[in-house]
Design a protein around this motif. Structure first.
Motif, PDB file in Angstrom:
ATOM      1  N   SER A  98       0.832  -1.207   0.000  1.00  0.00           N
ATOM      2  CA  SER A  98       0.000   0.000   0.000  1.00  0.00           C
ATOM      3  C   SER A  98       0.864   1.253   0.000  1.00  0.00           C
ATOM      4  CB  SER A  98      -0.925  -0.018   1.212  1.00  0.00           C
ATOM      5  OG  SER A  98      -1.700   1.143   1.265  1.00  0.00           O
ATOM      6  N   ARG A  99       1.908   1.267   0.839  1.00  0.00           N
ATOM      7  CA  ARG A  99       2.824   2.421   0.872  1.00  0.00           C
ATOM      8  C   ARG A  99       3.512   2.600  -0.478  1.00  0.00           C
ATOM      9  NH1 ARG A  99       4.074   0.647   6.204  1.00  0.00           N
ATOM     10  NH2 ARG A  99       5.771  -0.593   5.357  1.00  0.00           N
ATOM     11  N   GLU A 100       3.944   1.494  -1.065  1.00  0.00           N
ATOM     12  CA  GLU A 100       4.604   1.573  -2.368  1.00  0.00           C
ATOM     13  C   GLU A 100       3.645   2.106  -3.433  1.00  0.00           C
ATOM     14  OE1 GLU A 100       6.089  -2.369  -2.983  1.00  0.00           O
ATOM     15  OE2 GLU A 100       7.802  -2.075  -1.643  1.00  0.00           O
ATOM     16  N   SER A 101       2.411   1.650  -3.387  1.00  0.00           N
ATOM     17  CA  SER A 101       1.414   2.127  -4.344  1.00  0.00           C
ATOM     18  C   SER A 101       1.151   3.620  -4.174  1.00  0.00           C
ATOM     19  CB  SER A 101       0.099   1.361  -4.185  1.00  0.00           C
ATOM     20  OG  SER A 101       0.272   0.012  -4.515  1.00  0.00           O
ATOM     21  N   ILE A 102       1.084   4.068  -2.944  1.00  0.00           N
ATOM     22  CA  ILE A 102       0.872   5.493  -2.677  1.00  0.00           C
ATOM     23  C   ILE A 102       2.065   6.296  -3.163  1.00  0.00           C
ATOM     24  CG2 ILE A 102       0.684   7.214  -0.826  1.00  0.00           C
ATOM     25  CD1 ILE A 102      -1.116   5.156   0.647  1.00  0.00           C
ATOM     26  N   ASP A 103       3.279   5.789  -2.913  1.00  0.00           N
ATOM     27  CA  ASP A 103       4.481   6.481  -3.393  1.00  0.00           C
ATOM     28  C   ASP A 103       4.479   6.588  -4.917  1.00  0.00           C
ATOM     29  OD1 ASP A 103       5.407   6.811  -0.806  1.00  0.00           O
ATOM     30  OD2 ASP A 103       6.825   5.113  -0.902  1.00  0.00           O
ATOM     31  N   LEU A 104       4.130   5.499  -5.591  1.00  0.00           N
ATOM     32  CA  LEU A 104       4.067   5.522  -7.052  1.00  0.00           C
ATOM     33  C   LEU A 104       3.028   6.529  -7.532  1.00  0.00           C
ATOM     34  CD1 LEU A 104       4.255   1.710  -7.939  1.00  0.00           C
ATOM     35  CD2 LEU A 104       6.052   3.424  -8.204  1.00  0.00           C
ATOM     36  N   ALA A 105       1.871   6.521  -6.890  1.00  0.00           N
ATOM     37  CA  ALA A 105       0.804   7.449  -7.275  1.00  0.00           C
ATOM     38  C   ALA A 105       1.229   8.897  -7.053  1.00  0.00           C
ATOM     39  CB  ALA A 105      -0.468   7.140  -6.498  1.00  0.00           C
ATOM     40  N   MET A 106       1.913   9.178  -5.960  1.00  0.00           N
ATOM     41  CA  MET A 106       2.363  10.547  -5.681  1.00  0.00           C
ATOM     42  C   MET A 106       3.422  10.991  -6.692  1.00  0.00           C
ATOM     43  SD  MET A 106       0.417  11.602  -3.386  1.00  0.00           S
ATOM     44  CE  MET A 106       1.181  13.157  -3.046  1.00  0.00           C
ATOM     45  N   LYS A 107       4.338  10.106  -7.062  1.00  0.00           N
ATOM     46  CA  LYS A 107       5.334  10.445  -8.086  1.00  0.00           C
ATOM     47  C   LYS A 107       4.646  10.720  -9.414  1.00  0.00           C
ATOM     48  CE  LYS A 107       9.159   7.819  -6.110  1.00  0.00           C
ATOM     49  NZ  LYS A 107      10.010   6.630  -6.246  1.00  0.00           N
ATOM     50  N   SER A 108       3.696   9.872  -9.751  1.00  0.00           N
ATOM     51  CA  SER A 108       2.954  10.039 -10.994  1.00  0.00           C
ATOM     52  C   SER A 108       2.184  11.349 -10.992  1.00  0.00           C
ATOM     53  CB  SER A 108       1.995   8.853 -11.182  1.00  0.00           C
ATOM     54  OG  SER A 108       1.217   9.030 -12.329  1.00  0.00           O
ATOM     55  N   PHE A 109       1.500  11.627  -9.899  1.00  0.00           N
ATOM     56  CA  PHE A 109       0.722  12.860  -9.795  1.00  0.00           C
ATOM     57  C   PHE A 109       1.632  14.080  -9.874  1.00  0.00           C
ATOM     58  CE2 PHE A 109      -1.229  16.260  -7.257  1.00  0.00           C
ATOM     59  CZ  PHE A 109      -2.383  16.455  -8.006  1.00  0.00           C
TER      60      PHE A 109
END
Length: 121
Positions: A23-34
């Motif tokens: 979940s943390r990794e997914s959030i990190d990926l989403a934040m980088k993408s955003f």
């Protein structure tokens, strides 16, 4: 029996830890993408505003040239020059904005490449 429930309990804890990490990794990926997408959209907005300003200035100059023309031939010539430059400028800007949007999309997708594969060129 008590031993197997401890083993099951550890398994549940390990699964929960794994879920938290994912979940943390997914959030990190989403934040980088955003972040990448946000920067790209800001650059596109700046480019569009600059083009609008140039276009307005060009149109104003052409209008002044038309008003100061002394003959119909000069009016037609000034209008023709303006229409040609406006047409070329518009499609050049449209191409540039399209390229910027493609780059923005690629940059926003990069964090997810490991999950979904490479973006085709």
């Amino acid at each position: 029996m008590a031993q197997s429930s401890c083993v099951e309990g550890k398994s549940v804890i390990n699964d929960f830890d794994g879920m938290q990490k994912a979940s943390r990794e997914s959030i990190d990926l989403a934040m980088k993408s955003f972040g990448s997408f946000s920067q790209g959209i800001q650059a596109i907005a700046v480019e569009a505003a600059d083009y609008s300003k140039k276009s307005f200035e060009s149109g104003s100059a052409a209008f002044e040239k038309i008003l100061s023309s002394t003959s119909i031939e000069k009016v037609v010539e000034a209008q023709t020059e303006y229409v040609k430059s406006a047409y070329e400028g518009y499609f050049g800007e449209l191409s540039k904005l399209g390229t910027m949007m493609t780059e923005t999309t690629r940059d926003a997708y990069k964090p997810f490449e490991g999950l979904f594969g490479k973006f085709p060129k």
